[in-house]
Enzyme design. Structure first.
Site, PDB file in Angstrom:
ATOM      1  N   GLU A 146      36.175  38.073  43.756  1.00 45.87           N
ATOM      2  CA  GLU A 146      35.883  36.125  44.433  1.00 45.87           C
ATOM      3  C   GLU A 146      36.908  36.456  45.519  1.00 45.87           C
ATOM      4  OE1 GLU A 146      37.240  33.568  40.757  1.00 45.87           O
ATOM      5  OE2 GLU A 146      39.473  34.538  41.950  1.00 45.87           O
ATOM      6  N   ASP A 202      40.043  38.795  44.834  1.00 48.89           N
ATOM      7  CA  ASP A 202      40.304  38.749  43.222  1.00 48.89           C
ATOM      8  C   ASP A 202      39.977  39.311  42.004  1.00 48.89           C
ATOM      9  OD1 ASP A 202      42.860  37.315  40.931  1.00 48.89           O
ATOM     10  OD2 ASP A 202      41.359  35.402  41.774  1.00 48.89           O
ATOM     11  N   GLU A 245      29.567  31.936  40.483  1.00 50.25           N
ATOM     12  CA  GLU A 245      29.204  30.901  41.418  1.00 50.25           C
ATOM     13  C   GLU A 245      27.415  31.442  41.368  1.00 50.25           C
ATOM     14  OE1 GLU A 245      31.670  29.297  44.113  1.00 50.25           O
ATOM     15  OE2 GLU A 245      32.917  31.014  43.117  1.00 50.25           O
ATOM     16  N   GLU A 285      38.293  35.630  49.646  1.00 54.55           N
ATOM     17  CA  GLU A 285      40.484  34.950  49.255  1.00 54.55           C
ATOM     18  C   GLU A 285      40.885  36.027  50.267  1.00 54.55           C
ATOM     19  OE1 GLU A 285      43.448  33.609  46.280  1.00 54.55           O
ATOM     20  OE2 GLU A 285      40.892  34.356  44.257  1.00 54.55           O
ATOM     21  N   HIS A 296      33.981  26.435  45.265  1.00 56.27           N
ATOM     22  CA  HIS A 296      34.308  26.973  44.546  1.00 56.27           C
ATOM     23  C   HIS A 296      34.783  26.076  43.084  1.00 56.27           C
ATOM     24  CE1 HIS A 296      35.747  29.930  42.097  1.00 56.27           C
ATOM     25  NE2 HIS A 296      37.307  29.830  41.567  1.00 56.27           N
ATOM     26  N   ARG A 344      35.127  37.992  33.733  1.00 55.23           N
ATOM     27  CA  ARG A 344      35.158  36.329  33.732  1.00 55.23           C
ATOM     28  C   ARG A 344      35.325  36.075  31.901  1.00 55.23           C
ATOM     29  NH1 ARG A 344      36.843  33.793  37.763  1.00 55.23           N
ATOM     30  NH2 ARG A 344      35.345  34.782  39.290  1.00 55.23           N
ATOM     31  N   GLN A 349      39.031  35.548  30.881  1.00 55.99           N
ATOM     32  CA  GLN A 349      39.432  34.077  31.177  1.00 55.99           C
ATOM     33  C   GLN A 349      39.325  33.242  30.083  1.00 55.99           C
ATOM     34  OE1 GLN A 349      38.604  33.763  34.513  1.00 55.99           O
ATOM     35  NE2 GLN A 349      39.742  31.628  35.509  1.00 55.99           N
ATOM     36  N   THR A 402      44.234  43.414  42.450  1.00 55.41           N
ATOM     37  CA  THR A 402      43.327  42.513  43.650  1.00 55.41           C
ATOM     38  C   THR A 402      43.547  43.683  44.738  1.00 55.41           C
ATOM     39  OG1 THR A 402      45.283  41.466  42.000  1.00 55.41           O
ATOM     40  CG2 THR A 402      44.455  40.301  44.127  1.00 55.41           C
ATOM     41  N   LYS A 458      42.631  38.225  35.555  1.00 53.68           N
ATOM     42  CA  LYS A 458      43.029  38.767  36.502  1.00 53.68           C
ATOM     43  C   LYS A 458      44.064  39.858  37.170  1.00 53.68           C
ATOM     44  CE  LYS A 458      41.321  34.516  38.308  1.00 53.68           C
ATOM     45  NZ  LYS A 458      40.582  34.574  39.384  1.00 53.68           N
ATOM     46  N   ASP A 514      48.906  32.332  43.359  1.00 55.65           N
ATOM     47  CA  ASP A 514      47.096  32.105  43.763  1.00 55.65           C
ATOM     48  C   ASP A 514      47.062  31.120  43.830  1.00 55.65           C
ATOM     49  OD1 ASP A 514      44.656  32.965  44.597  1.00 55.65           O
ATOM     50  OD2 ASP A 514      43.911  33.819  42.665  1.00 55.65           O
TER      51      ASP A 514
END
Lengths: 440, 440
Positions: A210, A244, A384, A212, A145, A248, A251, A268, A264, A138
């Site tokens: 996420e 992904d 975000e 992606e 971002h 939070r 992490q 996925t 993570k 990844d």
């Protein structure tokens, strides 16, 4: 890989009439690959090609259609469900198969009567991951971002000094890659807030998506031998949407000094279809760089990159809550963005990855990193969109979110369109959040 | 997995006489597995079992030996070179195969005449990786390594606050795992020293080894479902030596914020033999914790762990330079250590990895992290032995090293011994450094 040929003719129509609808993700000009079988059956997986709302079953097409011997050789492993074998072929062979399928499915093709019975409605299929993934990496190529997340921690200096020199990436977990539609279980994990004296082991309360793209590796390289930037796109097969999923709260406590791990690797999600780089040729665009950005080091620099290293692919994030579904209300679009916002091109990611001799294999997967756009509503994650969980998102009808709740269904979508080209899409990448299991 | 049975009887002897030598790594009590074939042949790989300086070829043994039907079912996939199939079996089945092989190779066995011709001299074999590795994870469980490396950057506060709570790990690259004896190419990479205005792309000048063990996963778990700590050892198959080659000049420039990447993934060397946890049962020892260390969180705590969570396995690092080889001088031992210095047990590493639902698969590999001991000469990497490259290692005859030079051959070795048990060894894990390729 950017060359246009007759398969990009926007006026070409298919004898599969649903492919000719203006809003179809899968017109004759797209022809993405997936692995599928009749839903609920115990059939072996076979490779299928999307056309309109149908899929051409290559297990049937390989025997019922009439193909040159060169094409037949490419079709036979696909009929057995092995897409990796096609990925391992030279780019010219992959292109020749695209051209053969295009001609077979084109309006007026002599193959129509032979292939009619090789079509299956996509709604009757269940999907596997499109290929066997050896290794999944990844990257972190979405600069907006990286800036937005960096601002949460370092408001004055959000980007680390290496960002504009090194395509930052890390290894992900291949075993927990799942295909769109697979439910995602809320993970447990260690977390320690600033007020906590000791860490706690609890279900994640800050579950996030996420946005992606996943880049699929075509031909590999031998261990010890890099891939020159000029050849990199020949080693790329195509792309899928990739979510992904990220915890939070796990992490920040675990990631120093070796990077994200359990935050993570609990799942996925990939969209089932791989849209080839050939299909995306009409939508290439310049690499997005600011005037003050440094020139890439020579091993990452190619003359084609500046002009057409990017891909103009529109991206969207949709959220459908349990309450919305129960009330018959539609999903809400929570963000939109574009693949063109990658700081590094797909070719640069691959060349960098192999620059130390690391060996790529057909079917390896490279995530781009979260592809947020430059404005707040273009954010590819809830982290975000909510400024670190501090600002609620209003979903209407009294519902709000900071992070994902049980029963939320999150979908990524992508399409490319421009005047003079036929619009193509990737198909959705969807996951429904299941509640955490009881404590072990 | 700690239970002793007749296969641990230190007095038991084999009819393969070389297995009875006191210094053999592979007595009857060991019986490790590898994948091999006659060197230079195009044979299919088959699973072999080490006994003295010989290997029992299970492709031949499966047909020539006389086995119960339960054992025959286990042997058939091994005869086809598939060790992952045995890893996927319950612990009781794996133990029953060990017992059957022990009895067949024991002095006085009625199988001797049938199996004599299934033996191949190990010196006539070439080896593959012992199993198909789906995912490779590298942990950081060597606390003395974490402290020593931390001191180079933070002399007053070397251990990060999460270290004694979270088994720190990250995903590694499975494709570049190679078996002992495979040369290792010096990688190119970006680096930026404190004096450099911009980074440079050059061959690494700070190439290092890392002394680790690789833990092989046996039965897996379904995605979303953790592995309770009490069951973790049933999910572990055995271990091999692992050298996590590292480019110390690439790592500091690339690793923020997502962890090591190209500094590590150009090659990781494994010893060919997997020594099972059953074989190591006589060498279990208490988990090494200081009185002031925090208790593990409940999901990582099991009553067996404190008493016998560790493994007392002696480790050594040997360096043989090109000049030494040319002059007929022997290799030099540059460090020694012990597996007992792991802060987290093998069971804790596995349970933590699966605690968020991440799915393990048979043949997955967990690196322990560098297993340095508490004193400077017990350092498992040159980074530590040379205090960040600041202090030369004297190899005698005028040769010194900070980091590895082209032509250096680095070997890891491991053995377990204690009174009342038969000594067993792992066999070497060796790699020769090749010069970097020319620039791309």
């Amino acid at each position: 890989m950017n060359a246009l040929d007759f398969t990009h003719d926007p006026a070409a129509q298919s004898w599969v009439l649903s492919a000719n609808a203006a809003d179809s993700d899968f017109p004759l000009q797209n022809l993405p690959y997936a692995r599928a079988r009749k839903a609920g059956s115990q059939q072996d997986w076979r490779v299928v090609v999307a056309i309109g709302d149908q899929a051409l079953d290559l297990a049937l097409a390989a025997t019922q259609g009439k193909w040159s011997s060169a094409i037949q050789v490419l079709l036979d492993p696909l009929a057995r469900g092995d897409l990796n074998s096609l990925m391992a072929q030279p780019a010219a062979s992959r292109r020749s198969l695209r051209q053969a399928l295009f001609e077979a499915l084109r309006e007026g093709s002599a193959q129509q009567t032979r292939l009619q019975s090789a079509l299956v409605a996509q709604s009757d299929l269940e999907f596997a991951l499109p290929a066997r993934v050896g290794d999944y990496t990844d990257f972190y190529a979405g600069i907006h971002h990286a800036v937005a997340v960096g601002k949460l921690f370092r408001p004055d200096n959000p980007l680390l000094p290496n960002y504009k020199w090194v395509p930052i990436g890390y290894h992900g977990r291949a075993s927990s890659l799942v295909v769109s539609g697979t439910p995602v279980r809320r993970p447990w994990g260690q977390r320690k807030g600033p007020q906590d004296e000791t860490p706690q082991f609890l279900p994640s309360q800050r579950l996030d998506h996420e946005l992606e793209l996943g880049l699929w590796v075509a031909q590999g390289n031998a261990l010890g031998h890099p891939i020159p930037i000029q050849q990199a796109e020949e080693h790329l097969f195509g792309l899928s949407l990739l979510n992904d999923w990220s915890a939070r709260d796990i992490q920040p406590w675990e990631y120093q000094p070796l990077g994200p791990f359990l935050a993570k690797n609990f799942g996925t999600t990939l969209s089932p279809w791989i849209v080839t780089l050939e299909a995306l040729a009409p939508f290439r665009c310049p690499q997005e760089r600011a005037a003050e950005d440094p020139q890439p080091l020579p091993y990452l620099k190619s003359t084609g990159n500046e002009a057409a290293g990017g891909i103009d692919l529109h991206l969207e994030v949709w959220l459908h809550t349990a309450a919305q579904r129960a009330a018959g209300r539609p999903a809400v679009r929570v963000a939109f963005s574009n693949m063109r916002h990658m700081y590094w091109t797909a070719a640069q990611l691959l060349t960098h990855h192999a620059s130390n001799g690391c060996n790529m294999q057909p079917g390896d997967l490279l995530g781009t990193g979260t592809l947020s756009g430059p404005t707040p509503e273009q954010a590819g994650s809830l982290l975000e969109l909510t400024f670190g969980g501090k600002q609620l998102i209003d979903l209407g009808d009294g519902e709000t979110r900071t992070f994902l709740q049980d029963g939320d269904e999150l979908s990524l979508r992508a399409y490319a369109e421009r005047p003079g080209a036929r619009r193509i899409g990737l198909g959705p990448c969807t996951g429904l959040i299941q509640p955490a299991l009881p404590a072990i």
